[in-house]
Design a protein around this motif. Structure first.
Motif, mmCIF file in Angstrom:
data_model
loop_
_atom_site.group_PDB
_atom_site.id
_atom_site.type_symbol
_atom_site.label_atom_id
_atom_site.label_comp_id
_atom_site.label_asym_id
_atom_site.label_seq_id
_atom_site.Cartn_x
_atom_site.Cartn_y
_atom_site.Cartn_z
ATOM 1 N N MET D 1 0.741 -1.258 -0.111
ATOM 2 C CA MET D 1 -0.089 -0.118 0.112
ATOM 3 C C MET D 1 0.835 1.202 -0.051
ATOM 4 N N ARG D 2 0.360 2.512 -0.276
ATOM 5 C CA ARG D 2 1.145 3.505 -0.725
ATOM 6 C C ARG D 2 0.332 4.901 0.096
ATOM 7 N N ILE D 3 1.020 5.294 1.207
ATOM 8 C CA ILE D 3 0.906 6.326 1.926
ATOM 9 C C ILE D 3 1.369 7.905 1.344
ATOM 10 N N HIS D 4 0.729 8.503 1.108
ATOM 11 C CA HIS D 4 1.300 9.862 0.752
ATOM 12 C C HIS D 4 1.318 10.924 2.049
ATOM 13 N N LEU D 5 2.518 11.130 2.517
ATOM 14 C CA LEU D 5 2.707 12.052 3.556
ATOM 15 C C LEU D 5 2.969 13.554 3.284
ATOM 16 N N ILE D 6 1.927 14.370 3.493
ATOM 17 C CA ILE D 6 2.158 15.632 2.940
ATOM 18 C C ILE D 6 2.622 16.574 4.125
ATOM 19 N N ASN D 7 3.818 17.413 4.135
ATOM 20 C CA ASN D 7 4.364 18.137 5.045
ATOM 21 C C ASN D 7 4.004 19.582 4.220
ATOM 22 N N PRO D 8 3.118 20.448 4.789
ATOM 23 C CA PRO D 8 2.801 21.694 3.923
ATOM 24 C C PRO D 8 4.002 22.735 4.007
ATOM 25 N N ASN D 9 4.884 22.594 4.683
ATOM 26 C CA ASN D 9 5.915 23.587 4.716
ATOM 27 C C ASN D 9 7.071 23.245 3.880
ATOM 28 N N THR D 10 7.921 24.232 3.580
ATOM 29 C CA THR D 10 8.905 24.048 2.299
ATOM 30 C C THR D 10 10.100 23.306 2.759
ATOM 31 N N SER D 11 10.173 22.977 4.091
ATOM 32 C CA SER D 11 11.477 22.378 4.579
ATOM 33 C C SER D 11 11.601 21.099 3.965
ATOM 34 N N PRO D 37 5.821 21.330 -0.523
ATOM 35 C CA PRO D 37 5.850 22.441 -1.603
ATOM 36 C C PRO D 37 7.181 22.641 -1.976
ATOM 37 N N ALA D 38 7.405 23.204 -3.160
ATOM 38 C CA ALA D 38 8.416 23.790 -3.696
ATOM 39 C C ALA D 38 8.614 25.210 -2.857
ATOM 40 N N PRO D 39 10.106 25.436 -2.705
ATOM 41 C CA PRO D 39 10.280 26.847 -1.959
ATOM 42 C C PRO D 39 9.309 27.986 -2.850
ATOM 43 N N GLY D 40 8.698 28.739 -2.090
ATOM 44 C CA GLY D 40 7.719 29.625 -2.505
ATOM 45 C C GLY D 40 6.453 29.247 -2.878
ATOM 46 N N ALA D 41 6.216 28.049 -2.930
ATOM 47 C CA ALA D 41 5.019 27.447 -2.994
ATOM 48 C C ALA D 41 4.180 27.016 -1.692
ATOM 49 N N GLY D 42 4.719 27.273 -0.706
ATOM 50 C CA GLY D 42 3.974 27.070 0.725
ATOM 51 C C GLY D 42 4.831 27.958 1.614
ATOM 52 N N PRO D 43 4.100 28.123 3.074
ATOM 53 C CA PRO D 43 4.843 28.776 3.987
ATOM 54 C C PRO D 43 6.194 28.069 4.485
ATOM 55 N N ALA D 44 7.172 28.628 4.787
ATOM 56 C CA ALA D 44 8.556 28.242 5.472
ATOM 57 C C ALA D 44 8.328 27.433 6.545
ATOM 58 N N ALA D 45 7.318 27.893 7.246
ATOM 59 C CA ALA D 45 6.996 27.034 8.604
ATOM 60 C C ALA D 45 5.699 27.373 8.864
ATOM 61 N N VAL D 46 4.987 26.798 9.787
ATOM 62 C CA VAL D 46 3.754 26.949 10.317
ATOM 63 C C VAL D 46 3.527 27.390 11.702
ATOM 64 N N GLU D 47 3.561 28.688 11.592
ATOM 65 C CA GLU D 47 3.827 29.242 13.132
ATOM 66 C C GLU D 47 2.776 30.345 13.294
ATOM 67 N N SER D 48 1.591 30.453 12.781
ATOM 68 C CA SER D 48 0.534 31.518 13.023
ATOM 69 C C SER D 48 -0.653 30.994 12.092
ATOM 70 N N HIS D 49 -1.740 31.563 12.328
ATOM 71 C CA HIS D 49 -2.821 31.350 11.559
ATOM 72 C C HIS D 49 -2.872 31.739 10.186
ATOM 73 N N THR D 50 -1.958 32.727 9.998
ATOM 74 C CA THR D 50 -1.816 33.273 8.638
ATOM 75 C C THR D 50 -0.907 31.983 7.836
ATOM 76 N N ASP D 51 -0.007 31.569 8.373
ATOM 77 C CA ASP D 51 0.809 30.263 7.594
ATOM 78 C C ASP D 51 -0.281 29.161 7.701
ATOM 79 N N GLU D 52 -1.050 28.973 8.528
ATOM 80 C CA GLU D 52 -2.013 27.935 8.403
ATOM 81 C C GLU D 52 -2.868 28.212 7.292
ATOM 82 N N ALA D 53 -3.363 29.234 6.977
ATOM 83 C CA ALA D 53 -4.263 29.691 5.753
ATOM 84 C C ALA D 53 -3.935 29.090 4.436
ATOM 85 N N TRP D 54 -2.408 29.378 4.409
ATOM 86 C CA TRP D 54 -1.850 28.999 3.367
ATOM 87 C C TRP D 54 -1.604 27.633 3.075
#
Lengths: 247, 247, 247, 247, 247, 247
Positions: D1-11, D37-54
């Motif tokens: 089986m295949r699990i996709h693990l999505i980290n929404p920050n760009t690190s 996501p590629a650099p620029g295509a997501g938040p650098a880190a998720v540290e606020s509601h603003t980051d979280e929206a993205w």
């Protein structure tokens, strides 16, 4: 022991009926004194928040008067029952005495919670269900209370044996048991006190009258020497209640 | 538009102070009428459940009187503010008018909930915290309210600028922000209304006065034509409130 | 004072309609600026969690843009309204400004809670009820919200006066009042703003539009100088929102 | 089986670290694909509601892309993990696939609830505790979660082995166990995944990493053929997510 | 890894059926040992609180016996499943082992909560709904569980393929989805384990069997090295369980 | 009337002590029969979930035995008290009799709720606090119960008058009143029954013993003819409890 039973409305007939129930369930060592305000000194019935505001003051006044009268020679009450289903003035009454004070709504709900998992409330007017809902939450029975019905009959019509009110109430009790899975039914008005035995037979589940329940709880608390905690909230208030409208 | 601001205690000085705040935040089109009972016709302060029972009746009486007076030639009030932190008589007042009625405790809590996630209540006497707790639950803010502190100063001492009461209150506000993570602070007494701006500066977070909040909410409701729902619970009551102790 | 009203979907027609309502209830001293994203720069409608994810980012972007524009010569907004019933991006918006930010769902619910004990929500699509349910819990109104109905009409069909959508909505409002005992009805979509007066007449209870409610609450907060608490959670974020899809 | 693990920050570094943990706990039949996501295509880190929206939009975009890519020849993912402690975009992701989707916050809390009665959350920044609090309520763990602490270290500093961040986190875990009676500790950031074993040893209680927990839950659900219910709320949305800021 | 699956009733047939399901969903590296008490050494079925009291003791006895047997040469179990929907003896079992212990009711509810927002429980006898209700609250799923239905068929009748019980259960599942908006259905009896796939097809939503769910959760916990927290409540008890009625 | 008081542990000394309290508060018309299992036929003390599993079965067995014995010539009990603070076997006992059954934990909490707004529980071992917490929730007292402390003394050490256990308990009661604002204190072990009067004097607030409370509640229920509702959950079970380990 002496229990003062305070009906805050001015119906002497209802007060007398309540006293009968109270005395039936009280132990042999319990003397019940049933009190209600004189005509004009309290609401004729408690059927609205406006009535309830006055009823709360009446309860406070009656407890204060009992406590004051108890001083020199007459024995003060050992405990109090607030005999109106909205439990008006309960918090104030607890400030004004060291003894236990129990409202008939809370009493009926506590006993219901010991008799089954769930209960329903069947009361008089739908406009009073909001207050009943507040009490259910305040006392912690949101989970136990599975239905609340109003017969939409005025409080004083219950006194009229020929009215259709009693049949309406009986059908609501049956519905609560059948459709809502209520293990017991709590009667939501002191004036329903004499319907209790019949309704228990008819529904097949315990139908609980708050007057009997409150007398049982208060007298039990007197026997185990548990009164009202006077720690902070219920310590004697800085001012006694106003003499009130009746004076 | 005309807002009647009802202070159920008999302090004319506190009533006048409250009116000043109310007028400052009201829009230009809002006229504020500040009302309190005559000496002897209401509690001197609301510092116990016993006082509150009387205060609730006073509020009902004042709303009923306003509505009655409005009839032939005087304009009735467009909305009411109950200016006592326990929101006494709020449910009764809602029965007695078609307009909106807002208590200062609920108003302050609603505004606090829009200004941050959490709030603390800082009030006068610890014995009133039970009532404040009931209101927090009734209004749905158990999750938002992270602390409740009492300065243990009597209500009327707030009038005395030289008293230590103000410093005590300020320190409790700071503590709530620092130790309890309160995003805002709700002041738990109408008599604190003039401390609001200073405390906001000192704590760095919005400190919310219920009087200002209630005037803002009621006038907003009048503008959007939302009064009290008269569906069932708040429909006109079967009986008006007793004329009351003051008569 | 200046209120920025942000509709996160790209319908200019809906945005204009919302602005009309907003201006009607705003006081004379309030100027309302209605904003929506350009076509392609936001969702066409907010009808799913997927749409909502984009809408949240759009709201953050618009608040950030307003705040940035305010800097040198243009006056920044005094407060913001998020004009989409899911309140998307509300928390992010609060990070990005010192002023008050109010969502139309929270606004309508808060006003409903002041107008009666209970309310119902009537919205567009049943698939959005989950989000509405989350908001009810987040804002503390589990106890007050007695029913939620979806008309199952798409958001944009509300714009079509000839559609059956309006009648469907009216019937759900009536049902909520009659069967669920809702004291008031909250309209669950900014696009229903013009139905409010008619529905109030038809149902006999206050029907509350979140746009009017939010404008009333935000302008009231501006008058009483209560903005967003910047203590911790809503302090300025480490990074501004991405420029976003529209750029 | 295949699990996709999505980290929404760009690190990419953090994503790789997460993938290591994920593969260690996955069964032999599980293949883990770690995406960010590629650099620029997501938040650098998720540290606020603003980051979280993205971040929420990024998660939706990545799931939609995976599902689309799966169509003709590549096997689509059998399940998804949202590898960011705020569980951003979880609801949207559930709309976009038939398979199970699990966030690391919910996963860690569910596993904690099976390992003991109570848990604490130890996370990075105090400003994110509000979001964590919302999740605790949404998932039903108000009663189980007895403490929440923030180390007040930025997310990316966890990557620096020489920083004091790890010691700070360890001490908070110990405090939660000792002072708050936490039976287990939930680590509140995907970037803490490699601290888990050491902290378990040090505290003497299970310290739970959401990445491992989520992989365990998703793969278990795949084995028992339980995906996301497509009944109504999570049925395919009317519109796919915007191509997003990265395009 | 070795999972001990404990059915506390004495039906060997039901135990064998459960074991089949358990093995189907277990990974290749998982060995399932299915245990039930000898006739007379446990209740024939668990259909009342009285049965449940005995079942709880049986579960504790079986875990203690497994742990004791594991000592010198046989490998002890790596984890336990309590295969009775009331999760009897779960807390006791957690005291008696370091490994994870999962009940099938909690397992099914946790998985349901990951598959959709809401679930319904469909069980055998209405008299067991009270216990199910307690579990829903204990596990934190009051908000997620939107309906509970009992087919009112005895547990052991499920073994009879010709009975009407299966059709009754199927109709209740359909009703929960259609009328109550349940995203998934949790089967409230270990004996329903073989109905799961058919019901999923018929209802169109995930129908969740606790046995499969529990095996998935326990084996996942073993893989991520999370056992039962031994901090205080679940530390080894001062006394082992009585040898029990069967001896 | 006859009340059977069931102590599920095998300590005859503790059972006798409990009986003394029970008789002191019972009315003159109440006869108390104190029962405990023979040595080896029940746990020596109830100090873990494992002990509790056995205790629950013992309670069910004793009620069943009482009911059976009552049949031909001996009068069956009119009501039952479960005299162990975890209320083990309470639900099973309610299935097995028509009369009222009250546990000492629930009794103490109900009486506490009538004596003040808040209470604390002071019990023996911290490992039992989880169970106490469950009961507080089950009975609806989450809001009322403001603190729970364990003296960390074994149950049977309370029998030793020379031990430090009593002083430790007294200090925890004082702390609950002073620091947690408990209006009353509930003693969390039947073995503390004789400490009640002294602790009430020392703390200045009602200290409530569950044995006295339960006797008061059960006898009150007998007087008002309210037994256990036999509607569904508590109807007679399909099977009586196993003869049990003692046979």
């Amino acid at each position: 022991m002496r229990i003062h039973l305070i009906n805050p409305n001015t119906s002497r007939a209802m007060t007398d009926k309540i006293a009968v129930t109270a005395r039936e369930v009280a132990g042999l060592d319990v003397s019940v004194v049933a009190i209600c305000p004189a005509p004009g000194a309290g609401p004729a019935a408690v059927e609205s928040h406006t009535d309830e505001a006055w009823a709360a003051l009446v309860v406070a006044q009656q407890v204060a008067a009992s406590e004051a009268a108890g001083a020199p020679d007459a024995a003060p009450a050992d405990g109090y029952v607030v005999a109106c289903f909205g439990d008006p003035g309960l918090d104030a009454a607890r400030e004004l005495t060291n003894g236990p004070v129990v409202g008939i709504a809370e009493a009926a709900m506590h006993v219901a919670a010991l008799s089954g998992r769930t209960f329903a409330v069947v009361t008089t007017l739908s406009r009073t269900l909001g207050r009943a809902h507040d009490l259910v939450r305040r006392y912690g029975f949101e989970d136990a209370c599975v239905a609340m019905y109003a017969a939409d009959v005025p409080v004083l019509e219950l006194e009229d044996a020929g009215s259709a009110a009693r049949e309406t109430i009986a059908r609501l009790c049956e519905r609560a048991v059948r459709d809502d899975g209520a293990d017991t039914v709590v009667l939501g008005c002191a004036g329903m006190t004499d319907l209790c035995a019949d309704l228990t037979k008819r529904t097949g589940v315990p139908v609980i009258d708050g007057v009997a329940a409150a007398v049982g709880l208060v007298s039990g608390m007197v026997r185990m020497s548990v009164g009202t905690s006077k720690r902070d909230e219920y310590a004697p208030p800085p001012r006694l209640p106003a003499a009130g409208p009746q004076d």
